[in-house]
Design a protein around this motif. Structure first.
Motif, PDB file in Angstrom:
ATOM      1  N   LYS A   4       0.835  -1.200   0.000  1.00  0.00           N
ATOM      2  CA  LYS A   4       0.000   0.000   0.000  1.00  0.00           C
ATOM      3  C   LYS A   4       0.872   1.254   0.000  1.00  0.00           C
ATOM      4  O   LYS A   4       0.609   2.209  -0.746  1.00  0.00           O
ATOM      5  CB  LYS A   4      -0.935  -0.003   1.211  1.00  0.00           C
ATOM      6  CG  LYS A   4      -1.927   1.123   1.214  1.00  0.00           C
ATOM      7  CD  LYS A   4      -2.896   0.973   2.380  1.00  0.00           C
ATOM      8  CE  LYS A   4      -3.982   2.017   2.306  1.00  0.00           C
ATOM      9  NZ  LYS A   4      -4.942   1.883   3.392  1.00  0.00           N
ATOM     10  N   LYS A   8       1.321   4.308  -2.882  1.00  0.00           N
ATOM     11  CA  LYS A   8       1.237   5.744  -2.581  1.00  0.00           C
ATOM     12  C   LYS A   8       2.523   6.466  -2.986  1.00  0.00           C
ATOM     13  O   LYS A   8       2.469   7.558  -3.555  1.00  0.00           O
ATOM     14  CB  LYS A   8       0.925   5.966  -1.101  1.00  0.00           C
ATOM     15  CG  LYS A   8      -0.471   5.511  -0.719  1.00  0.00           C
ATOM     16  CD  LYS A   8      -0.916   5.940   0.659  1.00  0.00           C
ATOM     17  CE  LYS A   8      -0.093   5.461   1.790  1.00  0.00           C
ATOM     18  NZ  LYS A   8      -0.683   5.768   3.117  1.00  0.00           N
ATOM     19  N   TYR A  42      -6.781  -2.188  -2.019  1.00  0.00           N
ATOM     20  CA  TYR A  42      -6.455  -1.061  -1.147  1.00  0.00           C
ATOM     21  C   TYR A  42      -7.230   0.219  -1.483  1.00  0.00           C
ATOM     22  O   TYR A  42      -7.569   0.987  -0.590  1.00  0.00           O
ATOM     23  CB  TYR A  42      -4.958  -0.729  -1.234  1.00  0.00           C
ATOM     24  CG  TYR A  42      -4.063  -1.820  -0.728  1.00  0.00           C
ATOM     25  CD1 TYR A  42      -3.969  -2.089   0.632  1.00  0.00           C
ATOM     26  CD2 TYR A  42      -3.316  -2.588  -1.601  1.00  0.00           C
ATOM     27  CE1 TYR A  42      -3.132  -3.085   1.106  1.00  0.00           C
ATOM     28  CE2 TYR A  42      -2.477  -3.585  -1.133  1.00  0.00           C
ATOM     29  CZ  TYR A  42      -2.392  -3.831   0.215  1.00  0.00           C
ATOM     30  OH  TYR A  42      -1.569  -4.816   0.688  1.00  0.00           O
ATOM     31  N   PHE A  43      -7.455   0.466  -2.758  1.00  0.00           N
ATOM     32  CA  PHE A  43      -8.052   1.727  -3.214  1.00  0.00           C
ATOM     33  C   PHE A  43      -9.128   1.471  -4.267  1.00  0.00           C
ATOM     34  O   PHE A  43      -9.061   0.483  -5.001  1.00  0.00           O
ATOM     35  CB  PHE A  43      -6.980   2.627  -3.846  1.00  0.00           C
ATOM     36  CG  PHE A  43      -5.810   2.908  -2.949  1.00  0.00           C
ATOM     37  CD1 PHE A  43      -5.910   3.837  -1.918  1.00  0.00           C
ATOM     38  CD2 PHE A  43      -4.603   2.251  -3.118  1.00  0.00           C
ATOM     39  CE1 PHE A  43      -4.835   4.107  -1.088  1.00  0.00           C
ATOM     40  CE2 PHE A  43      -3.518   2.510  -2.288  1.00  0.00           C
ATOM     41  CZ  PHE A  43      -3.638   3.438  -1.276  1.00  0.00           C
ATOM     42  N   ASP A  48      -8.683   8.094  -4.581  1.00  0.00           N
ATOM     43  CA  ASP A  48      -8.564   7.538  -3.231  1.00  0.00           C
ATOM     44  C   ASP A  48      -7.110   7.560  -2.758  1.00  0.00           C
ATOM     45  O   ASP A  48      -6.842   7.836  -1.591  1.00  0.00           O
ATOM     46  CB  ASP A  48      -9.071   6.100  -3.182  1.00  0.00           C
ATOM     47  CG  ASP A  48     -10.579   6.002  -3.091  1.00  0.00           C
ATOM     48  OD1 ASP A  48     -11.253   7.036  -2.957  1.00  0.00           O
ATOM     49  OD2 ASP A  48     -11.083   4.856  -3.154  1.00  0.00           O
ATOM     50  N   CYS A  51      -6.234  11.203  -1.912  1.00  0.00           N
ATOM     51  CA  CYS A  51      -6.886  11.600  -0.658  1.00  0.00           C
ATOM     52  C   CYS A  51      -6.198  10.975   0.547  1.00  0.00           C
ATOM     53  O   CYS A  51      -6.008  11.637   1.571  1.00  0.00           O
ATOM     54  CB  CYS A  51      -8.359  11.216  -0.677  1.00  0.00           C
ATOM     55  SG  CYS A  51      -9.364  12.250  -1.746  1.00  0.00           S
ATOM     56  N   GLU A  52      -5.806   9.719   0.443  1.00  0.00           N
ATOM     57  CA  GLU A  52      -5.142   9.070   1.576  1.00  0.00           C
ATOM     58  C   GLU A  52      -3.772   9.703   1.848  1.00  0.00           C
ATOM     59  O   GLU A  52      -3.401   9.910   2.999  1.00  0.00           O
ATOM     60  CB  GLU A  52      -4.997   7.577   1.350  1.00  0.00           C
ATOM     61  CG  GLU A  52      -4.443   6.906   2.588  1.00  0.00           C
ATOM     62  CD  GLU A  52      -4.671   5.413   2.629  1.00  0.00           C
ATOM     63  OE1 GLU A  52      -3.742   4.727   3.094  1.00  0.00           O
ATOM     64  OE2 GLU A  52      -5.748   4.940   2.223  1.00  0.00           O
ATOM     65  N   ASN A  55      -4.478  12.978   3.553  1.00  0.00           N
ATOM     66  CA  ASN A  55      -4.930  12.744   4.933  1.00  0.00           C
ATOM     67  C   ASN A  55      -3.771  12.318   5.836  1.00  0.00           C
ATOM     68  O   ASN A  55      -3.689  12.754   6.987  1.00  0.00           O
ATOM     69  CB  ASN A  55      -6.046  11.709   4.975  1.00  0.00           C
ATOM     70  CG  ASN A  55      -7.352  12.250   4.459  1.00  0.00           C
ATOM     71  OD1 ASN A  55      -7.580  13.455   4.451  1.00  0.00           O
ATOM     72  ND2 ASN A  55      -8.218  11.371   3.997  1.00  0.00           N
ATOM     73  N   ASP A  56      -2.874  11.478   5.320  1.00  0.00           N
ATOM     74  CA  ASP A  56      -1.711  11.058   6.090  1.00  0.00           C
ATOM     75  C   ASP A  56      -0.844  12.260   6.455  1.00  0.00           C
ATOM     76  O   ASP A  56      -0.355  12.369   7.582  1.00  0.00           O
ATOM     77  CB  ASP A  56      -0.863  10.048   5.315  1.00  0.00           C
ATOM     78  CG  ASP A  56      -1.525   8.689   5.161  1.00  0.00           C
ATOM     79  OD1 ASP A  56      -2.542   8.421   5.841  1.00  0.00           O
ATOM     80  OD2 ASP A  56      -1.021   7.893   4.340  1.00  0.00           O
TER      81      ASP A  56
END
Length: 96
Positions: A4, A8, A42-43, A48, A51-52, A55-56
């Motif tokens: 994951k 990213k 995962y997405f 997505d 956005c993750e 957010n992280d």
């Protein structure tokens, strides 16, 4: 780095080079490399992923604020806060 996080990280490499709208799941999976079925575990889509990542980063900034202030923002050592934020940004530069 787990799968994951690898997705990213690769997304951010691609995002640094091209517009978000042209990043496809297919291209992202090929560059990572992972199977599309793995990506979808995962997405839902590239939005997505974006956005993750965002957010992280926000969660990390909030954690630095809480750690430095011990929950008391008005009495926080602003100099230490800036040093910690600078360190956080340096450590996460590839995502920023």
């Amino acid at each position: 780095m787990d799968t994951k996080e690898a997705i990213k990280a690769q997304f951010m490499k691609m995002y640094a080079q091209k517009d978000f709208q042209v990043i496809t799941v297919k291209a992202l999976c090929a560059a990572t490399p992972v199977a599309r079925t793995t990506f979808y575990s995962y997405f839902d889509n590239t939005d997505d992923v974006r956005c993750e990542v965002e957010n992280d980063l926000i969660k990390g900034l909030l954690k630095v604020s809480q750690d430095v202030s011990s929950g008391n923002l008005p009495d926080m050592d602003f100099s230490r806060f800036m040093d910690e934020i600078e360190g956080y940004i340096k450590d996460n530069w590839t995502y920023i």
